[in-house]
Design an enzyme around this catalytic site. Structure first.
Site, mmCIF file in Angstrom:
data_model
loop_
_atom_site.group_PDB
_atom_site.id
_atom_site.type_symbol
_atom_site.label_atom_id
_atom_site.label_comp_id
_atom_site.label_asym_id
_atom_site.label_seq_id
_atom_site.Cartn_x
_atom_site.Cartn_y
_atom_site.Cartn_z
ATOM 1 N N ALA A 201 3.402 -10.888 -2.701
ATOM 2 C CA ALA A 201 3.142 -9.951 -3.804
ATOM 3 C C ALA A 201 4.469 -9.398 -4.289
ATOM 4 O O ALA A 201 5.495 -9.517 -3.618
ATOM 5 C CB ALA A 201 2.239 -8.813 -3.328
ATOM 6 N N HIS B 297 6.361 0.883 -2.809
ATOM 7 C CA HIS B 297 7.535 0.576 -3.637
ATOM 8 C C HIS B 297 7.515 1.310 -4.977
ATOM 9 O O HIS B 297 8.555 1.459 -5.608
ATOM 10 C CB HIS B 297 7.594 -0.925 -3.938
ATOM 11 C CG HIS B 297 8.204 -1.763 -2.869
ATOM 12 N ND1 HIS B 297 9.395 -1.449 -2.249
ATOM 13 C CD2 HIS B 297 7.795 -2.941 -2.324
ATOM 14 C CE1 HIS B 297 9.692 -2.407 -1.375
ATOM 15 N NE2 HIS B 297 8.738 -3.319 -1.397
ATOM 16 N N HIS C 298 1.966 -1.852 1.023
ATOM 17 C CA HIS C 298 3.398 -2.170 0.906
ATOM 18 C C HIS C 298 3.864 -2.044 -0.546
ATOM 19 O O HIS C 298 4.839 -1.354 -0.853
ATOM 20 C CB HIS C 298 3.609 -3.597 1.421
ATOM 21 C CG HIS C 298 5.029 -4.080 1.382
ATOM 22 N ND1 HIS C 298 5.829 -4.106 2.495
ATOM 23 C CD2 HIS C 298 5.792 -4.570 0.370
ATOM 24 C CE1 HIS C 298 7.017 -4.597 2.167
ATOM 25 N NE2 HIS C 298 7.020 -4.888 0.874
ATOM 26 N N GLU C 299 3.137 -2.714 -1.446
ATOM 27 C CA GLU C 299 3.587 -2.744 -2.843
ATOM 28 C C GLU C 299 3.472 -1.377 -3.515
ATOM 29 O O GLU C 299 4.310 -1.011 -4.339
ATOM 30 C CB GLU C 299 2.797 -3.788 -3.643
ATOM 31 C CG GLU C 299 2.849 -5.208 -3.078
ATOM 32 C CD GLU C 299 4.246 -5.734 -2.822
ATOM 33 O OE1 GLU C 299 5.207 -5.252 -3.447
ATOM 34 O OE2 GLU C 299 4.381 -6.630 -1.977
#
EC number: 3.4.11.-
Length: 920
Positions: free
Chosen positions: A318, A357, A353-354
């Site tokens: 991703a 960010h 996770h994404e």
């Protein structure tokens, strides 16, 4: 960005089918003779770095106004850029990044002055730059740079590229999608493609009116395009100040599901047409995750919307583009009937996770790729914090140790590892550091730091950092400064020992009872995969150490910072019959070697489960690594493994399974491979019998994962009852009598293929063709390599490069063959050499090429193979995989040494065990 290699332990182990990515093994050589061996093979030093200069600073962008018109039939695109720019010092040229783009016209309009047309475009293809030359000097001040250009919608899964999909009616079509990290925005439009050169973006897309068009921001206008009634122009709101690598646009056919987070952010998950239902799980996770991060960082999510979209052809797992996060289908889509528990967990982690960010990476961005680890290590840590918040039943922090911590230690014990912070110059070097050091070691040292500081001060420091640097760029030191200020602890001094030098320590500990107290002597040396460190200047670390005792196994009796080579510690009031253990929770990034008396006292804690699961796992993993490094005997570890007979914990079994897989791969080079399979069957049979094949009332997520793991292990090893039941259930599944539950498919497929014939493989290929869901296709692709006969292995390898397999998944098919058997390993290596040109062109030197090399060659255990691998890549260079090649060759030599050193004693032990089986 989430790399597939960084998948959580179970997904990772399914991904690698059978033996996990083989390991970091050891050498029966003194360190100095080993270095001579590495030098003779040319493995000891990385090649010279290519010369590289960052872009000049005399002209920089303020805003990009960008309009792109992709052609989804001819696979080209037209672009028009009008960039508001600042000329800082007089110049007659502008240097930008540009790759695979043809500039038609370029001009510069100084504010309030006349347009100056560029008289030349000088492309420096090697450096991916273009120099625009002007007939007169551009004076300091602001102006507009106008460029018309054309480019290709490539098929390399980078830049602005085409992604192939099939409509519900069976027609093949293409979407236009982007992947810009690290240095591929320059393939979509000429730009200043460096993370520190931030600007705002006004993006418009000219697209067929029956297609969905998405970008980082919300749509503000959609109007007919002059001259063509089938086309519309879609205009998006202006972005905040951001880096080019986070820009994204997608044009294609998608359905979506949507909700609003409790903070009012519009959250959508875009899926292939007809599969909107499969976006609901990710939508639920995303809607919970955004408020969690907002509260954790105490900084609101800065955009009005966030889209998560499943892309058919996608190299990474991703990518965190601000406001438009792109995913592989398998990292986003969950089907309530056909998705297994490991897939749900993977999707939850990747979404976590994404979305992390969006703050850490997007709002505050690393100044240069040297600090990539900060983005990725941090997101790889906090994704677990987020999933633990959303799904406490996953016991995800125990899984972290098996998935990230131990994996990072395997790689970091090599001579060819690298520090967390790597000086990066040329773009070709960036792909090399998207690895387990940046991600998993980065996450592990942040976990250790969080534990050392405490959650309250850590959150305070994070808020200071994000507030101070929002919409700007930062370096590692800036984060340390904020955390130091919040905690009052020497963060920079401690962390520099972990990020600026490679490797980690082995802490040797011995104990002495002095009346009512226990006196501990601790010493630290660098841990090396090749055995005891014997160099002159041993690196030192500042190590946060926790010590627990059997009186209260889950709490630290003492916490210290070990900042010298040796220390003496007194533990007050510890009775002679109590055990003492270092590294509570396996949080400190080090390995521990106990004196034999201390180890002896800890082992009953494995059998009676009084040691917490993560400590049982850590103890076993440390011992296994010490055996691989030749510091203790492998036989000693096999004896410890037998103590896990009562083990109930999925993650502990997962790690045991991983290590036994490594040992099985090693012993496939001997004539007693079957004996280690008998050992595997003995270890796993009791837990297999306790679990059975069908879920019992009250079972949860971890039971499902454990059942799949154990049945797969027993089936692969040829356990008779498991094999018979797998064949029966497979037959019913294929005939449609009783469809296999998603959690049982991988172990059943693996088992029947491993012990099957051409008819079994044909049925599996048919299932693959019929599968409507990418997860099911991937599940089958990963196990095909388990097939045993040489002819069938060739059939699988040919299939890997066929149209049936998506380009990004070819790697897991070939890797599966290499991990499936000794013959498979040889066949996969030959196949890679024979098809190198096609494979290299397919991945254009991205990180998938490193993945392919690692999976295919690391299981060899013959000295001459290291030389063969090195020679092949000398004549077939792969710049982005140079470090991986060095690491693989080192591992092959280490494997060979381990085999020479321990094979005979392992064989004797297994024979003796057969003669008189141990009693449980």
């Amino acid at each position: 960005m989430w790399l597939v290699a960084a998948a959580p332990s179970l997904a990772r182990r399914l991904f690698f089918l059978g033996p996990p990515p083989p390991p970091l093994l050891l050498l029966l050589l003194s360190r100095s003779s080993r270095r001579r061996r590495l030098h003779s093979l040319g493995l000891a030093a990385m090649p010279e770095k290519r010369p590289f200069e960052r872009l000049p600073t005399d002209v920089s962008p303020i805003n990009y106004s960008l309009c792109l018109k992709p052609d989804l039939l001819d696979f080209t695109f037209e672009g028009k850029l009008e960039a508001a720019a600042q000329v800082r010092q007089a110049t007659n040229q502008i240097v930008m990044n540009c790759a695979d783009i043809d500039i038609i016209t370029a001009s510069y309009v100084p504010e309030g002055d006349e347009e100056i047309h560029a008289t030349g475009f000088n492309y420096q293809n090697e450096d991916e730059k273009v120099t625009l030359s002007f007939p007169s000097t551009l004076q300091p001040g602001t102006g507009t740079l106008k460029i018309d250009f054309v480019g290709e919608l490539n098929d390399k899964m980078k830049g602005f590229y085409r992604s192939k999909y099939t409509t519900p009616s069976g027609e093949v079509r293409y979407a236009a999608v982007t992947q810009f990290e690290a240095t591929d925005a320059r393939r979509a439009f000429p730009c200043w493609d460096e993370p520190a050169i931030k600007a705002t973006f006004d993006i418009s897309l000219v697209v067929p009116k029956d297609r969905v068009a998405l970008s980082n921001m919300n749509v503000i206008d959609r109007k007919p395009y002059p001259d063509d009634e089938n086309v519309v122009e879609v205009k998006f709101a202006r972005t905040p100040v951001m880096s080019t690598y986070l820009v994204a646009f997608v044009v294609g056919e998608y359905d979506f599901v949507e909700t609003r987070s409790k903070d009012g952010v519009c959250v959508r998950v875009y899926t292939p047409v007809g599969k909107a239902e499969q976006g609901k799980f990710a939508l639920e996770v995303a809607a919970k995750t955004l408020p969690f991060y907002k509260d954790y960082f105490n900084v609101p999510y800065p955009l009005p919307k966030i889209d998560l979209i499943a892309i058919a052809d996608f190299a990474a797992g991703a990518m965190e583009n601000w406001g438009l996060v792109t995913y592989r289908e398998t990292a986003l889509l969950i089907d309530s009937k056909n998705s297994c528990s490991s897939s749900r967990q993977w999707v939850a982690l990747v979404v976590g996770h994404e979305l992390a960010h969006q703050w850490f990476g997007n709002l505050v961005t690393m100044e240069w790729w040297t600090h990539l680890w900060l983005n990725e290590g941090f997101a790889s840590w906090i994704e677990y914090l987020c999933v633990d918040h959303c799904f406490p039943e996953y016991d995800i922090w125990t899984q972290f140790v098996s998935a990230d911590y131990t994996r990072a230690q395997e790689l970091d014990a090599l001579d060819n590892s690298h520090p967390i912070e790597v000086s990066v110059g040329h773009p070709s070097e960036v792909d090399e550091i998207f690895d387990a050091i940046s991600y998993s070691k980065g996450a592990s040292v942040i976990r250790m730091l969080h534990d050392y500081i405490g959650d309250k001060d850590f959150k305070k420091g994070m808020n200071m950092y994000l507030t101070k640097f929002q919409q700007k760029n930062a370096a590692t030191e800036d984060l340390w400064e904020s955390l130091e200020s919040a905690s009052g602890k020497p963060i920079a001094a401690v962390m520099n020992t972990w990020t600026k030098q490679m490797g980690f320590p082995l802490i040797y500990v011995e104990a002495e009872q002095v009346e009512d107290d226990r006196l501990l002597k601790l010493s630290q040396r660098k841990f090396c995969a090749s055995g005891p460190y014997a160099g002159e200047d041993c690196p030192q670390w500042m190590v946060p150490i926790t010590i627990s005792t059997s009186e209260d196994p889950s709490h630290a009796k003492l916490k210290i910072l070990m900042d010298k080579p040796e220390m003496h510690v007194v533990l007050k009031n510890v009775k002679p019959d109590q055990w003492v253990k270092l590294n509570l929770g396996t949080v400190g990034f080090y390995r521990t070697q106990y004196s034999s008396a201390m180890l002896e006292s800890l082992l009953p804690g494995i059998r009676d489960l009084s040691l917490p699961p993560v400590d049982r796992l850590g103890l076993q993993n440390d011992l296994f690594s010490l055996a691989r490094a030749g510091i203790i005997s492998t036989v000693e570890v096999l004896k410890v493994m037998e103590a896990f007979v009562n083990e109930p914990n999925y993650t502990v079994w997962s790690d045991l399974s991983c290590n036994l897989g490594i040992l099985s791969t090693l012993l496939s080079h001997t004539d007693f491979y079957e004996e280690i399979q008998e050992f595997v069957k003995d270890i796993f049979s009791p837990i297999g019998e306790r679990l059975g094949w069908d879920p019992k009332p009250g079972e949860g997520h971890l039971d499902a994962l454990l059942r799949g793991l154990v049945l797969g292990k027993l089936g692969k090893a040829g356990h008779k009852a498991t094999l018979e039941e797998a064949r029966r259930r497979f037959k019913d599944h294929v005939e449609g009598k009783q469809i296999l539950s998603a959690d049982l498919r991988s172990p059943v497929y693996l088992t029947v293929l491993k012990h099957g014939d051409v008819a079994t493989l044909d049925v599996m290929m048919k299932l693959h063709k019929q599968a409507d869901m990418q997860e099911e296709k991937n599940r089958i692709e990963r196990v095909l390599g388990a097939t045993s006969s040489p002819e069938l292995i060739q059939k699988v390898l040919t299939f890997a490069l066929s149209e049936e397999v998506r380009p990004q998944d070819t790697v897991s098919v070939i890797g599966g063959v290499a991990g499936g058997s000794k013959h498979g390993r040889k066949a996969a290596w030959k196949f890679i050499k024979d098809n190198w040109e096609e494979l290299y062109n397919r991945y254009q030197g991205g990180f998938l090429i490193s993945r392919l090399i690692k999976l295919s060659v690391e299981g060899f255990a013959i000295d001459k193979m290291a030389g063969e691998v090195k020679a092949f890549f000398e004549s077939h260079p792969a710049p982005s995989a140079e470090r991986t090649i060095q690491q693989c060759c080192e591992n092959v030599l280490l494997n060979a040494a381990w085999l020479k050193r321990d094979a005979e004693s392992i064989h004797q032990y297994l024979l003796q065990r057969k003669a008189s089986p141990p009693t449980a």
